[in-house]
Write an enzyme that holds these catalytic residues in place. Structure first.
Site, PDB file in Angstrom:
ATOM      1  CG  ASP A 136      -1.972  -1.060   1.201  1.00 37.07           C
ATOM      2  OD1 ASP A 136      -2.030  -1.818   0.214  1.00 37.07           O
ATOM      3  OD2 ASP A 136      -2.741  -1.147   2.178  1.00 37.07           O
TER       4      ASP A 136
ATOM      5  CG  ASP B  42     -12.638  -2.223  -0.341  1.00 36.71           C
ATOM      6  OD1 ASP B  42     -12.125  -3.351  -0.402  1.00 36.71           O
ATOM      7  OD2 ASP B  42     -12.338  -1.288  -1.111  1.00 36.71           O
TER       8      ASP B  42
END
Length: 241
Positions: A8, A130
């Site tokens: 990330d 998500d």
């Protein structure tokens, strides 16, 4: 089931968030391309790369790191975070990104999702679902979409989506273990190739996921923090699954 290491990116550094909270981020490397090289040496074949700045619509910040990762690693790369128009898709295609992850756009812009499928094919388009408390989050997990994840999955199945990443945000970055029940329900209800994400802390977690009794086996598992914190040995995990 394949093991997919994650990087990330935030301000060109490899970081991990806690439950998606940008105020609770930990920096693990200022040279993320070296992490990708290490993952390849340990047997990984696919890298999960997320532009966290892009997810918040802070575009271009991680461009140099994304390019360097793409140029220096032999891994296939699936990339998400801020892909919300045709131009961004075309750019990532041009630099050699293998798979595009659409999250916010999959909820808010069905025309872009259709464009991606029509122009790049089902194998290269992945939708990130998500959710927390059953509701899909968008815009870098900072906004409620008001859409239940099961309703979104119904729409995705009708649209012809084959690949999804499902993240239980409440587990993400916690090392508390995956939401096995959610994955079991999804794999028994939908035709997707599913990648699990969130909460992986050990080889046992991976074994639990790989042994789920479902109509369709789990396609893959994303792991990040467990690797960075030394809780999981990537080479051993890959050879054990």
């Amino acid at each position: 089931m394949i093991i997919i290491p994650a990087i990330d990116l935030f301000d060109n550094c490899a970081v991990r968030l806690f439950k998606g909270n940008y105020k609770e981020k930990k920096i693990y490397s200022s040279e993320p391309w070296k992490l990708a090289e290490g993952f390849a040496k340990n047997g990984a074949t696919l890298l999960h790369l997320v532009d966290l700045n892009g997810a918040r619509n802070q575009l271009g910040i991680n461009e140099d790191s994304i390019l360097k990762i793409r140029k220096t690693t032999s891994l296939k790369v699936q990339l998400g975070g801020g892909i919300r128009d045709k131009e961004k898709l075309a750019y990532y295609d041009k630099i050699g990104i293998d798979r595009f992850i659409l999250g916010t756009a999959a909820v808010t812009d069905p025309d872009l999702l259709k464009f991606a499928l029509d122009n790049y094919g089902k194998e290269r388009v992945v939708v990130a679902v998500d959710a927390i408390d059953g509701i899909v989050k968008i815009a870098g997990w900072e906004k409620d979409s008001g859409v239940r994840y099961r309703d979104l999955m119904d729409r995705l199945a009708k649209a012809g989506i084959e690949h999804i990443v499902f993240t239980d945000i409440a587990q993400d970055g916690t090392l508390a273990g995956p939401n096995l029940k959610a994955y079991q329900e999804i794999l028994n209800s939908y035709p997707f190739q599913v990648i699990a994400s969130g909460g992986i802390s050990s080889l046992k977690d991976l074994m639990d996921l790989s042994s789920l009794k479902t109509k369709i086996p789990l396609y893959g598992v994303i792991t990040g923090k467990a690797l960075y914190e030394g809780k999981l040995d990537l080479a051993k995990a890959i050879s054990s699954i």
